[in-house]
Enzyme design. Structure first.
Site, PDB file in Angstrom:
ATOM      1  N   HIS A 233       0.823  -1.210   0.000  1.00 41.23           N
ATOM      2  CA  HIS A 233       0.000   0.000   0.000  1.00 41.23           C
ATOM      3  C   HIS A 233       0.862   1.267   0.000  1.00 41.23           C
ATOM      4  O   HIS A 233       0.743   2.126  -0.879  1.00 41.23           O
ATOM      5  CB  HIS A 233      -0.924   0.002   1.219  1.00 41.23           C
ATOM      6  CG  HIS A 233      -1.884  -1.134   1.265  1.00 41.23           C
ATOM      7  ND1 HIS A 233      -2.979  -1.214   0.436  1.00 41.23           N
ATOM      8  CD2 HIS A 233      -1.920  -2.250   2.048  1.00 41.23           C
ATOM      9  CE1 HIS A 233      -3.658  -2.323   0.706  1.00 41.23           C
ATOM     10  NE2 HIS A 233      -3.030  -2.966   1.675  1.00 41.23           N
ATOM     11  N   ASP A 234       1.724   1.397   0.999  1.00 41.37           N
ATOM     12  CA  ASP A 234       2.465   2.649   1.178  1.00 41.37           C
ATOM     13  C   ASP A 234       3.476   2.897   0.067  1.00 41.37           C
ATOM     14  O   ASP A 234       3.791   4.048  -0.259  1.00 41.37           O
ATOM     15  CB  ASP A 234       3.169   2.653   2.535  1.00 41.37           C
ATOM     16  CG  ASP A 234       2.186   2.716   3.690  1.00 41.37           C
ATOM     17  OD1 ASP A 234       1.045   3.171   3.479  1.00 41.37           O
ATOM     18  OD2 ASP A 234       2.553   2.313   4.810  1.00 41.37           O
TER      19      ASP A 234
END
EC number: 3.2.-.-
Length: 304
Positions: A233-234
């Site tokens: 995600h990040d």
């Protein structure tokens, strides 16, 4: 010329991969890191961030940020990242300490002393950014843009409708989206597809020291599996900065629900313009998955 960035983070296993990319992607210059409570407590996210900076011998200052959301109790993601936030790898002892000022003050000082506007990258809850805008509203003129990992135009991953980073502090997110900043939103619409595949994950221990460390952390990461692939995600927020051509963005009006009994933290993304409001964010709606995987492998290979 490398793009100067400030990274606000809550490490977090996938944060570790994002921090590696922020440090070693040749397009970027990481000037400051700040921590926030999110995946685990701010004391733990700060310890984890300092461990990573020491691991890479990175000369980047770090400031500890908010320990709680603006008005709500903290709900963390230890069930995904482990109780420490970075289970699986034994980092060596070090003497590094955070700066003697809170994150929003450190960000303000970095912005005001910079020769040009700086890009902020927020891959945790937006509490520190909201505090910065509240305490120092004049800083908006020194921010080139804000790139966030957060939100969703569809389903959530913390509640049925809300993504974790926004859901943890909806009031902070609402303030940020109404700030007038140029915002790029990398939400679940792209991050759920941003997988590191199992065959690549298996090669990490033989790649370099960073690969060994990340493989150990990933083995404890509960956002996918080592056999079917892990969602990064990040890392998407850093990928957009380094290789924006990997993403398809659309200008949209984005509102954050703060009142709903069942929907607090939901990002209302008006893709079709039905609300008649001007766009306040560029929302990533599609990603070149194979291109993302190639880029991630290349940047991790650049680390020691």
């Amino acid at each position: 010329m490398r793009l100067p960035i400030i990274l606000d983070t809550d490490p977090g296993i996938d944060d570790a991969a994002a921090i590696a990319a922020a440090l070693f992607a040749p397009e970027l210059e990481l000037q400051l890191m700040t921590t926030v409570a999110g995946n685990v407590s701010v004391e733990k996210t700060t310890r984890n961030a300092l461990q990573l900076l020491h691991f890479w011998n990175a000369d980047v200052p770090l400031a500890q940020g908010a320990s709680m959301p603006l008005v709500r109790p903290l709900r963390d993601a230890a069930s995904v990242h482990g109780e420490s936030g970075m289970e699986g790898y034994d980092f060596v002892e070090h003497q590094r300490q955070p700066l003697a000022k809170p994150a929003f003050q450190a960000i303000r000082d970095a912005l005001m002393h910079a020769a040009e506007p700086i890009t902020l990258v927020a891959i945790g809850p937006l509490t520190n950014i909201a505090l910065l805008l509240t305490q120092y509203p004049e800083c908006v003129f020194n921010i080139r843009r804000l790139v966030i990992m957060g939100g969703s135009a569809g389903r959530g991953n913390f509640t049925p409708n809300a993504e974790f980073n926004i859901a943890i502090d909806p009031e902070a997110a609402a303030k940020v989206f109404h700030s007038g900043l140029e915002i790029v939103m990398c939400g679940l619409d792209v991050t759920n597809r941003a997988l590191l595949a199992a065959d690549y994950l298996a090669t990490l221990p033989t790649l370099n020291q960073t690969g060994k460390m990340l493989h150990a952390l990933f083995s404890h990461y509960r956002s996918g599996s080592m056999s079917s692939g892990l969602r990064m995600h990040d890392l998407c927020a850093i990928a957009w900065l380094a290789c924006p051509e990997l993403f398809t963005l659309q200008p949209c009006f984005v509102a954050v629900e703060t009142q709903g009994t069942w929907t607090a933290g939901t990002t209302v993304v008006d893709i079709e313009g039905r609300l008649g409001q001007p766009a306040n964010a560029l929302v990533a709606l599609d990603i070149d998955v194979e291109g993302f995987q190639r880029w991630a492998a290349e940047v991790i290979a650049l680390a020691p």
